[in-house]
Design a protein around this motif. Structure first.
Motif, PDB file in Angstrom:
ATOM      1  N   LYS A   6      36.228  96.193 -25.226  1.00  0.00           N
ATOM      2  CA  LYS A   6      37.266  96.449 -24.233  1.00  0.00           C
ATOM      3  C   LYS A   6      36.750  97.529 -23.281  1.00  0.00           C
ATOM      4  N   THR A   7      36.716  97.198 -21.996  1.00  0.00           N
ATOM      5  CA  THR A   7      36.057  98.054 -21.007  1.00  0.00           C
ATOM      6  C   THR A   7      37.008  98.451 -19.883  1.00  0.00           C
ATOM      7  N   LEU A   8      36.939  99.721 -19.516  1.00  0.00           N
ATOM      8  CA  LEU A   8      37.669 100.242 -18.371  1.00  0.00           C
ATOM      9  C   LEU A   8      36.670 100.515 -17.254  1.00  0.00           C
ATOM     10  N   VAL A   9      36.878  99.868 -16.117  1.00  0.00           N
ATOM     11  CA  VAL A   9      36.043 100.073 -14.935  1.00  0.00           C
ATOM     12  C   VAL A   9      36.751 101.083 -14.045  1.00  0.00           C
ATOM     13  N   ILE A  10      36.108 102.217 -13.812  1.00  0.00           N
ATOM     14  CA  ILE A  10      36.682 103.240 -12.933  1.00  0.00           C
ATOM     15  C   ILE A  10      35.914 103.217 -11.619  1.00  0.00           C
ATOM     16  N   GLY A  11      36.681 103.023 -10.539  1.00  0.00           N
ATOM     17  CA  GLY A  11      36.084 102.869  -9.212  1.00  0.00           C
ATOM     18  C   GLY A  11      36.106 101.413  -8.790  1.00  0.00           C
ATOM     19  N   ALA A  12      36.992 100.639  -9.401  1.00  0.00           N
ATOM     20  CA  ALA A  12      37.092  99.205  -9.106  1.00  0.00           C
ATOM     21  C   ALA A  12      37.548  98.969  -7.673  1.00  0.00           C
ATOM     22  N   SER A  13      37.025  97.890  -7.084  1.00  0.00           N
ATOM     23  CA  SER A  13      37.330  97.541  -5.699  1.00  0.00           C
ATOM     24  C   SER A  13      37.570  96.036  -5.579  1.00  0.00           C
ATOM     25  N   THR A  14      38.471  95.663  -4.698  1.00  0.00           N
ATOM     26  CA  THR A  14      38.703  94.233  -4.436  1.00  0.00           C
ATOM     27  C   THR A  14      37.622  93.643  -3.528  1.00  0.00           C
ATOM     28  N   ASN A  15      36.770  94.492  -2.972  1.00  0.00           N
ATOM     29  CA  ASN A  15      35.696  94.033  -2.086  1.00  0.00           C
ATOM     30  C   ASN A  15      34.619  93.336  -2.931  1.00  0.00           C
ATOM     31  N   PRO A  16      34.410  92.029  -2.724  1.00  0.00           N
ATOM     32  CA  PRO A  16      33.454  91.299  -3.554  1.00  0.00           C
ATOM     33  C   PRO A  16      31.999  91.751  -3.384  1.00  0.00           C
ATOM     34  N   ASP A  17      31.718  92.543  -2.349  1.00  0.00           N
ATOM     35  CA  ASP A  17      30.360  93.051  -2.154  1.00  0.00           C
ATOM     36  C   ASP A  17      30.076  94.310  -2.975  1.00  0.00           C
ATOM     37  N   TYR A  19      29.634  96.650  -6.315  1.00  0.00           N
ATOM     38  CA  TYR A  19      29.133  96.423  -7.672  1.00  0.00           C
ATOM     39  C   TYR A  19      30.252  96.492  -8.705  1.00  0.00           C
ATOM     40  N   SER A  20      31.248  97.340  -8.466  1.00  0.00           N
ATOM     41  CA  SER A  20      32.362  97.430  -9.414  1.00  0.00           C
ATOM     42  C   SER A  20      33.109  96.099  -9.497  1.00  0.00           C
ATOM     43  N   ASN A  21      33.252  95.418  -8.380  1.00  0.00           N
ATOM     44  CA  ASN A  21      33.910  94.120  -8.342  1.00  0.00           C
ATOM     45  C   ASN A  21      33.093  93.099  -9.134  1.00  0.00           C
ATOM     46  N   ARG A  22      31.797  93.118  -8.910  1.00  0.00           N
ATOM     47  CA  ARG A  22      30.905  92.201  -9.630  1.00  0.00           C
ATOM     48  C   ARG A  22      30.941  92.479 -11.127  1.00  0.00           C
ATOM     49  N   ALA A  23      31.028  93.762 -11.482  1.00  0.00           N
ATOM     50  CA  ALA A  23      31.064  94.132 -12.903  1.00  0.00           C
ATOM     51  C   ALA A  23      32.326  93.590 -13.577  1.00  0.00           C
ATOM     52  N   VAL A  24      33.469  93.724 -12.928  1.00  0.00           N
ATOM     53  CA  VAL A  24      34.716  93.196 -13.504  1.00  0.00           C
ATOM     54  C   VAL A  24      34.565  91.698 -13.760  1.00  0.00           C
ATOM     55  N   LEU A  35      39.939  96.366 -18.006  1.00  0.00           N
ATOM     56  CA  LEU A  35      40.978  97.111 -17.314  1.00  0.00           C
ATOM     57  C   LEU A  35      40.298  97.784 -16.136  1.00  0.00           C
ATOM     58  N   ALA A  36      41.067  98.120 -15.096  1.00  0.00           N
ATOM     59  CA  ALA A  36      40.438  98.669 -13.891  1.00  0.00           C
ATOM     60  C   ALA A  36      41.312  99.731 -13.233  1.00  0.00           C
ATOM     61  N   ILE A  37      40.637 100.758 -12.733  1.00  0.00           N
ATOM     62  CA  ILE A  37      41.279 101.806 -11.938  1.00  0.00           C
ATOM     63  C   ILE A  37      40.479 101.926 -10.644  1.00  0.00           C
ATOM     64  N   GLY A  38      41.210 102.048  -9.531  1.00  0.00           N
ATOM     65  CA  GLY A  38      40.557 102.189  -8.238  1.00  0.00           C
ATOM     66  C   GLY A  38      41.396 102.999  -7.278  1.00  0.00           C
ATOM     67  N   ASN A  39      40.893 103.182  -6.071  1.00  0.00           N
ATOM     68  CA  ASN A  39      41.621 103.919  -5.030  1.00  0.00           C
ATOM     69  C   ASN A  39      42.827 103.151  -4.517  1.00  0.00           C
ATOM     70  N   VAL A  47      42.496  90.556 -13.039  1.00  0.00           N
ATOM     71  CA  VAL A  47      42.442  91.933 -13.552  1.00  0.00           C
ATOM     72  C   VAL A  47      43.103  92.833 -12.513  1.00  0.00           C
ATOM     73  N   VAL A  48      44.195  93.479 -12.918  1.00  0.00           N
ATOM     74  CA  VAL A  48      44.944  94.339 -12.009  1.00  0.00           C
ATOM     75  C   VAL A  48      44.223  95.680 -11.867  1.00  0.00           C
ATOM     76  N   ILE A  49      44.032  96.102 -10.634  1.00  0.00           N
ATOM     77  CA  ILE A  49      43.460  97.427 -10.372  1.00  0.00           C
ATOM     78  C   ILE A  49      44.624  98.405 -10.262  1.00  0.00           C
ATOM     79  N   GLU A  50      44.642  99.363 -11.155  1.00  0.00           N
ATOM     80  CA  GLU A  50      45.669 100.400 -11.165  1.00  0.00           C
ATOM     81  C   GLU A  50      45.181 101.597 -10.366  1.00  0.00           C
ATOM     82  N   LYS A  51      46.125 102.365  -9.806  1.00  0.00           N
ATOM     83  CA  LYS A  51      45.761 103.615  -9.133  1.00  0.00           C
ATOM     84  C   LYS A  51      45.952 104.801 -10.066  1.00  0.00           C
TER      85      LYS A  51
END
Length: 122
Positions: A6-17, A19-24, A35-39, A47-51
């Protein structure tokens, strides 16, 4: 395939370009719960990106996509999640945070999540 982590990605972005997006996406393809947290709030293939820094449970790995200056606001939060490891992707290297994590018996992994997944070393 390796164990499910189970992985939390911090710095997630909806921008497909980004790396965080690619990682998710790649984590999902390898069947790791993500799980994801982003700006900004958003969604990456379901996967919902939480603030907010939510009190997620049973996190195995936190993978960082925020620079060392921005990481400071996450120090206490990440330690409170008590993950087994934190992955510092290229550009996120932070010796100050390494020390804090190691003091809490959290493994520091300096590498690239995308490479680790692709080479079955995640």
């Amino acid at each position: 395939m390796n164990t499910i982590k189970k992985t939390l990605v911090i710095g997630a972005s909806t921008n497909p370009d980004r790396y965080s997006n690619r990682a998710v996406k790649l984590l999902k393809q390898h069947h790791h719960p993500v799980l994801a947290i982003g700006n900004q709030e958003g969604d990456i293939e379901g996967v919902v990106i939480e603030k907010e820094q939510l009190p997620f449970k049973d996190i195995d790995t936190v993978t960082l996509y925020v620079n060392p200056v921005r990481q400071k606001e996450y120090y206490d939060y990440i330690i409170s999640l008590n993950p087994k490891r934190v992955v510092f992707n290229p550009g996120t290297e932070n010796p100050e945070f390494y020390s804090l994590l190691e003091q809490h018996n959290i493994f520091v992994d300096i590498g690239c999540t995308l490479v680790m997944l692709t080479t079955n070393q995640y």
